[in-house]
Design an enzyme around this catalytic site. Structure first.
Site, PDB file in Angstrom:
ATOM      1  N   ASP A 144      -2.436  -5.502  -0.451  1.00  0.00           N
ATOM      2  CA  ASP A 144      -3.331  -6.418  -1.174  1.00  0.00           C
ATOM      3  C   ASP A 144      -4.221  -7.239  -0.244  1.00  0.00           C
ATOM      4  O   ASP A 144      -5.201  -7.815  -0.685  1.00  0.00           O
ATOM      5  CB  ASP A 144      -2.510  -7.378  -2.049  1.00  0.00           C
ATOM      6  CG  ASP A 144      -1.815  -6.649  -3.181  1.00  0.00           C
ATOM      7  OD1 ASP A 144      -2.360  -5.622  -3.637  1.00  0.00           O
ATOM      8  OD2 ASP A 144      -0.740  -7.094  -3.615  1.00  0.00           O
ATOM      9  N   GLY A 189      -4.129  -4.395  -7.332  1.00  0.00           N
ATOM     10  CA  GLY A 189      -4.505  -5.733  -6.886  1.00  0.00           C
ATOM     11  C   GLY A 189      -4.615  -6.675  -8.067  1.00  0.00           C
ATOM     12  O   GLY A 189      -5.697  -6.868  -8.594  1.00  0.00           O
ATOM     13  N   GLN A 297      -1.763   4.862  -3.842  1.00  0.00           N
ATOM     14  CA  GLN A 297      -2.495   3.854  -3.083  1.00  0.00           C
ATOM     15  C   GLN A 297      -1.641   3.212  -1.997  1.00  0.00           C
ATOM     16  O   GLN A 297      -2.139   2.836  -0.947  1.00  0.00           O
ATOM     17  CB  GLN A 297      -2.984   2.737  -4.016  1.00  0.00           C
ATOM     18  CG  GLN A 297      -4.091   3.185  -4.927  1.00  0.00           C
ATOM     19  CD  GLN A 297      -4.334   2.190  -6.032  1.00  0.00           C
ATOM     20  OE1 GLN A 297      -5.075   1.246  -5.861  1.00  0.00           O
ATOM     21  NE2 GLN A 297      -3.701   2.388  -7.173  1.00  0.00           N
TER      22      GLN A 297
END
Lengths: 396, 396
Positions: A144, A189, A297
């Site tokens: 993040d 995120g 991811q």
């Protein structure tokens, strides 16, 4: 008579492509210092149950350390455990420090994100208050990139590289048919848009971040304008994108019975991308689709950024060196020296200044209409991602 | 006076990581033969509208041809257009052959899957019946690997490499917490399980293919057995998996009001993986999740198989050579000469024997309980994927 020193290390929070590289750095510096290196299984939680592994022995072969460096996810296992404050429950501190003493730990390294820095801060403060001379040092990691006190976090560059690469591939894929279409690519995120912003490296039409309130009408107006001049509109969407009243887009459909009626079965669709794709289809009448990049991811190591892996490794090493030198209640950080050529150096910051804070994308790095990012942001991200798309010119 | 020959080429169907490599092969062999190479934009459909591009000129620089070889998706654009039979609509054939004559085409190459081979078969038959001496040759591509007449299809190896790699990464990711969990990874392939089968290279616990009817109770029983001895159960699921009565699992929830009530909002969840994750959670009471590999399966070029790209290129070249030598109504195919060392050769097969047929995974290559694949299948897939996971031993 020399006494062998002991480094204890754990991994916590969500896995990344680079967290094992930091672990490899810790092991490497520990072995170099002649220390015993002990790993906590499943973070503090597993450690409380006495679950440990002797890392200097397990990684005596440098080839295994190289392999660890490139292995995604948390090899030691992880936990999501928020340490209570000593006033809430002192017994857990007593048990932890008893175990630290038992194995003769001189340094405790914890590799993780915000909660892990909170753990280091609490352990460091408790140790200081109780006369312990154990050093507690945090090594940052999070895809993040939302930790303060460091230019960026290990794990981010590799995740961003995956996101940018995937955005490019999906754009190629979206262009194949001669029809109008809008593709929403949903990116992780919840609170910070750093990862979604990295999609901008692949040059999508629109990028939506949690830091810029979303005006759905303005978005659809912009998409309609684009569709008037091109076939394919690509939109990168952070899963955490919100409307001006602070509501998560992914909760909009569920929040209102009217939305459910208007758009069919939307109440059960959780993603911001899915919801926007459904709304865009309804209002603009063109083909839309949503692609969730999902788990890959944070674990797609085959597209990892070498810069990221290397920085993660060096921060692990710096953490051991600092801790064995007596530094405590610190986080190892990256300071950017220059962008071109890209250069960083490691630094130590007070972990109390990091824990429980979130660093979002600055509003100045988001375009005025809230649907894109600035060149400053791209200049910040580009060297971390270590990826330049080489592309054929599109036809037409 | 020599007359310049002309090769016309189009791409059709869904994009893959290797279809542009076949296009590069066509251009390369066309230039080598001194021919003009013309590309159809958006397949037969765009070509009918007169949309073309001069490829020998666009790719005069070999560096661009190398780049095309590695660019995912269909660079010329694609279509999903099923040619009617001449008896249904002869006018479309007249328009097509008028255009073929107009540009002076000697050879028409069509790169695609089943429908594209049907197009080649129909055009070849029509041409023969009407005294045309244009050659029509198909170049296969499909990530589904479901074409008969060829050992395997270009596009499959790269998609399979992505699937196997992703399965490995997601397995690493799933192992991080010290709790029981089941992860379903949903893989493309509505009718053939080849792509889902490739997940077996990453050693998941269970693989479910459309070719083996699914017994949900038996599956959950097996998962429960596995959970008794390990934390993390990984299941690769083809999106086309069906129960014994032939119903798609992804349609099970929607098919019955009872299912919807029993499992909440399942009626709107389309995926087999999602549905199985919800059912497993309900019945086994453990954490479950579903990851859809989605669009990246067909466009993830960063993990493309070099063997696949190379074979795709060679088939494109072989197609041009065959067509310019007067072969028509043929598909270029791959024949496997040996597995170890891996060796293939190109061949020509009658495209009529290919069109409109589907090659599934043989039942003999699926384990007796229908929840895995045999060593024969792995030996078949491994050289195409060109990927060997090198892994650290897991802890515990």
């Amino acid at each position: 008579m020399s006494v062998e020193r002991c480094v204890l290390v754990g991994q916590s929070g969500g896995p990344t492509a680079a967290i094992n590289s930091s672990l490899a750095g810790v092991i490497s510096a520990g072995i170099e210092a002649g220390a015993r290196v002990v790993g906590m299984r499943y973070g503090i939680q597993g450690f409380l149950d006495g679950r440990m592994v002797e890392l200097d022995r397990a990684f005596a072969d440098p080839a295994d350390l190289d392999l660890l460096r490139e292995t995604p996810s948390s090899w030691l296992g992880s936990c999501r455990y928020k340490l209570p404050t000593p006033s809430e429950d002192e017994s857990v501190y007593q048990r932890l420090f008893d175990r630290f003493e038992e194995i003769g730990a001189d340094a405790v390294l914890y590799i993780g994100g915000n909660d892990s820095m909170d753990t280091i801060a609490k352990l460091g403060a408790y140790g200081r208050d109780h006369g312990s001379d154990i050093s507690f040092v945090g090594v940052p990691k999070t895809i993040d990139n939302d930790l303060v006190g460091t230019d960026h976090t290990p794990g981010y560059g590799s995740a961003a590289r995956f996101v940018a690469t995937a955005m490019r591939e999906i754009t190629c894929d979206a262009n194949v048919y001669d029809l109008k279409s809008v593709t929403f690519v949903e990116i992780m995120g919840r609170d910070a848009g750093w990862l979604a912003a990295s999609a901008a490296l692949a040059n999508p039409d629109i990028v939506l971040l949690p830091e810029a309130p979303l005006d759905v009408d303005a978005l659809l107006g912009r998409v309609a304008e684009l569709l008037a001049v091109k076939n394919t509109v690509m939109v990168g969407v952070s899963e955490g994108v919100r409307t001006a009243d602070g509501r998560l887009v992914c909760e909009l459909a569920a929040a209102s019975g009217a939305d459910v009626d208007e758009f069919g079965h939307l109440a059960t669709l959780s993603g911001a991308g899915r919801w926007l794709a459904a709304v865009a289809k309804e209002r603009l009448g063109c083909k839309t689709r949503s692609v969730e990049l999902s788990t890959l991811q944070r674990c797609a190591s085959y597209v990892a950024s070498e810069v990221d892996l290397s920085e993660a490794f060096e921060l692990g090493r710096a953490g051991v060196r600092a801790a064995l030198a007596g530094e405590t209640t610190k986080m190892c950080a990256l300071e950017r020296v220059s962008n071109d050529p890209y250069e960083v150096r490691t630094a130590l910051v007070d972990v109390l200044s990091v824990a429980n804070r979130v660093k979002g994308v600055p509003r100045a790095w988001i375009s005025a209409d809230g649907m894109g990012v600035t060149d400053e942001l791209l200049a910040y991200v580009r060297p971390l991602v270590d990826w330049i798309p080489i592309e054929l010119a599109a036809l037409d």
